[in-house]
Design an enzyme around this catalytic site. Structure first.
Site, PDB file in Angstrom:
ATOM      1  CB  CYS A  69     -18.566  38.363 -38.683  1.00  0.00           C
ATOM      2  SG  CYS A  69     -19.884  38.873 -39.791  1.00  0.00           S
ATOM      3  CD  GLU A  93     -26.038  34.249 -39.227  1.00  0.00           C
ATOM      4  OE1 GLU A  93     -24.917  34.381 -39.749  1.00  0.00           O
ATOM      5  OE2 GLU A  93     -26.917  33.505 -39.677  1.00  0.00           O
ATOM      6  CG  LEU A  94     -21.816  32.282 -33.633  1.00  0.00           C
ATOM      7  CD1 LEU A  94     -21.506  30.932 -33.017  1.00  0.00           C
ATOM      8  CD2 LEU A  94     -22.370  33.246 -32.588  1.00  0.00           C
TER       9      LEU A  94
HETATM   10  P1  NAD Z   1     -20.422  39.809 -28.095  1.00  0.00           P
HETATM   11  O1  NAD Z   1     -20.597  38.333 -28.211  1.00  0.00           O
HETATM   12  O2  NAD Z   1     -19.552  40.335 -27.036  1.00  0.00           O
HETATM   13  O3  NAD Z   1     -21.840  40.500 -27.860  1.00  0.00           O
HETATM   14  C1  NAD Z   1     -22.919  40.314 -28.762  1.00  0.00           C
HETATM   15  C2  NAD Z   1     -24.216  40.511 -28.001  1.00  0.00           C
HETATM   16  O4  NAD Z   1     -24.329  39.464 -27.028  1.00  0.00           O
HETATM   17  C3  NAD Z   1     -24.297  41.838 -27.228  1.00  0.00           C
HETATM   18  O5  NAD Z   1     -25.601  42.336 -27.297  1.00  0.00           O
HETATM   19  C4  NAD Z   1     -23.960  41.409 -25.811  1.00  0.00           C
HETATM   20  O6  NAD Z   1     -24.518  42.242 -24.829  1.00  0.00           O
HETATM   21  C5  NAD Z   1     -24.594  40.034 -25.766  1.00  0.00           C
HETATM   22  N1  NAD Z   1     -24.033  39.159 -24.751  1.00  0.00           N
HETATM   23  C6  NAD Z   1     -22.762  39.100 -24.293  1.00  0.00           C
HETATM   24  N2  NAD Z   1     -22.653  38.174 -23.316  1.00  0.00           N
HETATM   25  C7  NAD Z   1     -23.890  37.633 -23.164  1.00  0.00           C
HETATM   26  C8  NAD Z   1     -24.437  36.634 -22.303  1.00  0.00           C
HETATM   27  N3  NAD Z   1     -23.679  36.016 -21.405  1.00  0.00           N
HETATM   28  N4  NAD Z   1     -25.739  36.341 -22.420  1.00  0.00           N
HETATM   29  C9  NAD Z   1     -26.518  36.973 -23.338  1.00  0.00           C
HETATM   30  N5  NAD Z   1     -26.075  37.932 -24.168  1.00  0.00           N
HETATM   31  C10 NAD Z   1     -24.758  38.251 -24.092  1.00  0.00           C
HETATM   32  O7  NAD Z   1     -19.982  40.335 -29.538  1.00  0.00           O
HETATM   33  P2  NAD Z   1     -19.599  41.805 -29.975  1.00  0.00           P
HETATM   34  O8  NAD Z   1     -18.247  42.127 -29.459  1.00  0.00           O
HETATM   35  O9  NAD Z   1     -20.714  42.755 -29.722  1.00  0.00           O
HETATM   36  O10 NAD Z   1     -19.551  41.610 -31.564  1.00  0.00           O
HETATM   37  C11 NAD Z   1     -18.454  41.075 -32.223  1.00  0.00           C
HETATM   38  C12 NAD Z   1     -18.663  39.624 -32.577  1.00  0.00           C
HETATM   39  O11 NAD Z   1     -19.839  39.461 -33.342  1.00  0.00           O
HETATM   40  C13 NAD Z   1     -17.528  39.119 -33.467  1.00  0.00           C
HETATM   41  O12 NAD Z   1     -17.161  37.840 -33.039  1.00  0.00           O
HETATM   42  C14 NAD Z   1     -18.157  39.076 -34.836  1.00  0.00           C
HETATM   43  O13 NAD Z   1     -17.552  38.181 -35.715  1.00  0.00           O
HETATM   44  C15 NAD Z   1     -19.563  38.695 -34.500  1.00  0.00           C
HETATM   45  N6  NAD Z   1     -20.468  39.048 -35.601  1.00  0.00           N
HETATM   46  C16 NAD Z   1     -21.001  38.055 -36.374  1.00  0.00           C
HETATM   47  C17 NAD Z   1     -21.823  38.389 -37.449  1.00  0.00           C
HETATM   48  C18 NAD Z   1     -22.437  37.335 -38.333  1.00  0.00           C
HETATM   49  O14 NAD Z   1     -23.406  37.642 -39.017  1.00  0.00           O
HETATM   50  N7  NAD Z   1     -21.913  36.122 -38.378  1.00  0.00           N
HETATM   51  C19 NAD Z   1     -22.110  39.713 -37.707  1.00  0.00           C
HETATM   52  C20 NAD Z   1     -21.551  40.682 -36.897  1.00  0.00           C
HETATM   53  C21 NAD Z   1     -20.726  40.347 -35.836  1.00  0.00           C
END
Ligand code: NAD
Length: 472
Positions: A280, A246-247
């Protein structure tokens, strides 16, 4: 005292502590112990073992656990709201809305736990199938690694652990390191609700460390919500396991000349700035039909100016801080870059530390970051279009495709939009930001892979097993 993490059936500490920051004033709102490599290994081993228990739990029992969790979350509603505010800076209205939805996610999960069935089907469509009977059943898959982002820390965790419990999977929850406090309370409640402790694991660490779990064969599925760059990178490392992503997105909403303008204004104002735009499905590209463009702008700007920006703890606040000053600075830089390249600010915004006031831009071009990338900030671009085909082209002129909105009264246009606009979900006479928790939710293109929304997550978190009775 820092909050412990839960691994191997016990609450643990470590020698490493991470402070949690309240982004409104940069004060320390709490702290957590960080899990070590050994803890992560124990979490995987425990979840693997725990699955042998949870896979045998009858559905009424799994449903009961979730119903109890729902009651416990109701009883701890205010505490969870306050934790979300101090760890993420989200305003009280949004935090209350999130908790209300998280309750629904868990309640729906408890209901769906009883509806996981299968099929009886005819095998004898061809002579080879004569005297045989086919059956399928959805079976739990094992351990789900649940990685969640900072912006909706409770409900997005519930979207993973609710369905995981509903089907009898074990799980490891890895919340965002910026917002780890509400997850501690949530996991305490899951344990109190009676899900077997071995099957419940809460790992607290930075992303890279969690990445190592992604390639471990004992993990059956990666359920990731977060940024597109991290999500697609992890999918490549996941090997043979199931993956749901979910991105992000840079959602578009179209307002056509036949729209109910008052309705469009009401929804687009809230949809563009809720949770300080850190959503998002936040409205980032607002496409307005040329005949109503001036009129729309004249009414949109004062409505945005009326939003209350300030302390997220105050009940009246509409827009609180962004998650970190660095994120607000990045958004500010993108806005300045666009203005430098010819964009015109109808509302210029301003920044103080992590606080970023709403920005409304016109005269943007499709190659500006404020339009073609996910800004994840209280920034919206207003784009006029001439023809319906132009609107469809502009909507699809993005690498993303999560949700979209369309305001029109024309049924033919609605059906055309449903077919041609490349998104996971289209909302007619509402904005991209709309979501209820049982609908299929997810993106196309760079925005995701698979669907969430309890029943659909259950499909992702189970596998269909076939059995054929050969009766001859
Ligand atoms: P992020 O990708 O920085 O982090 C998300 C999670 O991934 C965190 O728990 C982080 O610690 C982990 N993570 C980061 N790097 C990693 C790696 N190399 N390996 C494993 N895990 C890793 O995102 P964020 O800044 O926390 O959240 C914002 C993003 O999330 C935005 O792009 C937003 O659109 C997206 N989002 C999507 C939805 C959806 O349902 N489509 C909902 C909410 C947020």
């Amino acid at each position: 005292m820092p909050e412990k993490f839960f691994v191997g059936g016990e609450w643990r500490d470590s020698s490493e502590v991470l402070e949690v920051i309240f982004p409104y004033d940069n004060t320390v709102s709490g702290s957590i112990y960080l899990s070590t490599e050994d803890d992560i290994e124990d979490a995987i081993a425990s979840a693997h073992k725990g699955f042998q228990i949870t896979r045998k739990l009858p559905s009424y029992r799994r449903s009961e656990v979730l119903r109890t969790l729902h009651r416990l979350m109701q009883e701890n509603f205010n505490e969870l709201v306050d934790l979300m505010i101090i760890e993420s800076g989200k305003n009280r209205k949004t935090a209350v809305g999130e908790m209300t939805r998280a309750l629904q996610t868990i309640l729906i999960s408890s209901e769906e736990a009883k509806r996981i069935g299968g099929e009886v089907f005819s095998i004898d469509w061809t002579p080879a199938g004569e005297n045989k009977q086919g059956f399928t059943k959805r079976m739990p898959i094992g351990t789900v690694l649940c990685i969640t982002p900072f912006n909706y820390p409770v409900n997005l965790s519930c979207h993973k652990i609710g369905p995981a419990i509903a089907v009898g999977n074990s799980f490891i929850l890895k919340p965002a390191e910026k917002t780890p406090l509400s997850s501690v309370r949530l996991i305490e409640l899951v344990l109190e609700a009676g899900y077997p402790p071995e099957a419940v694991n809460l790992v607290q660490c930075f992303g890279e460390k969690a990445g190592k779990m992604v390639s471990d064969p004992r993990i059956a599925m990666l359920s990731f919500t977060g940024s597109a760059s991290v999500g697609w990178m992890l999918k490549n490392r996941a090997g043979q396991k199931k993956v749901a992503l979910e991105l992000g997105g840079n959602a578009g909403v179209v307002v056509h000349e036949d729209a109910d303008l008052d309705l469009a204004l009401k929804h687009t104002v809230s949809g563009s700035f809720a949770n300080a735009g850190q959503n998002c499905i936040s409205v980032q590209r607002l496409l307005i039909h040329r005949p109503i463009y001036e009129d729309f702008c004249d009414q949109f700007i004062p409505a945005v100016e009326a939003l209350v920006v300030g302390d997220p703890r105050d009940a009246a606040t509409d827009i609180g801080p962004m998650i970190r000053e660095a994120d607000a600075k990045r958004a500010e830089a993108w806005v300045n870059e666009a203005i430098g390249a010819g964009a015109h600010p109808l509302l210029p915004g301003k920044r103080e530390n992590a606080m970023f006031w709403p920005v409304v831009l016109t005269d943007t071009t499709s190659d500006m970051k404020v339009r073609c990338e996910e800004i994840f900030a209280p920034v919206v671009t207003l784009v006029p279009y001439e023809t319906w085909d132009d609107a469809v082209y502009l909507m699809n002129d993005t690498p993303y495709g999560l949700q979209a909105g369309l305001f029109t009264r024309d049924m033919k246009r609605i059906m055309d939009a449903w077919e041609r606009i490349e998104v996971g979900g289209l909302h007619v006479n509402n904005v991209s930001t709309f979501r209820v928790d049982h609908m299929p939710y997810g993106g196309v293109k760079s925005s995701g892979f698979g669907r969430e929304g309890v029943k659909y997550t259950i499909e992702e978190m189970t596998e269909i097993r076939l059995m054929v009775l050969h009766l001859d």
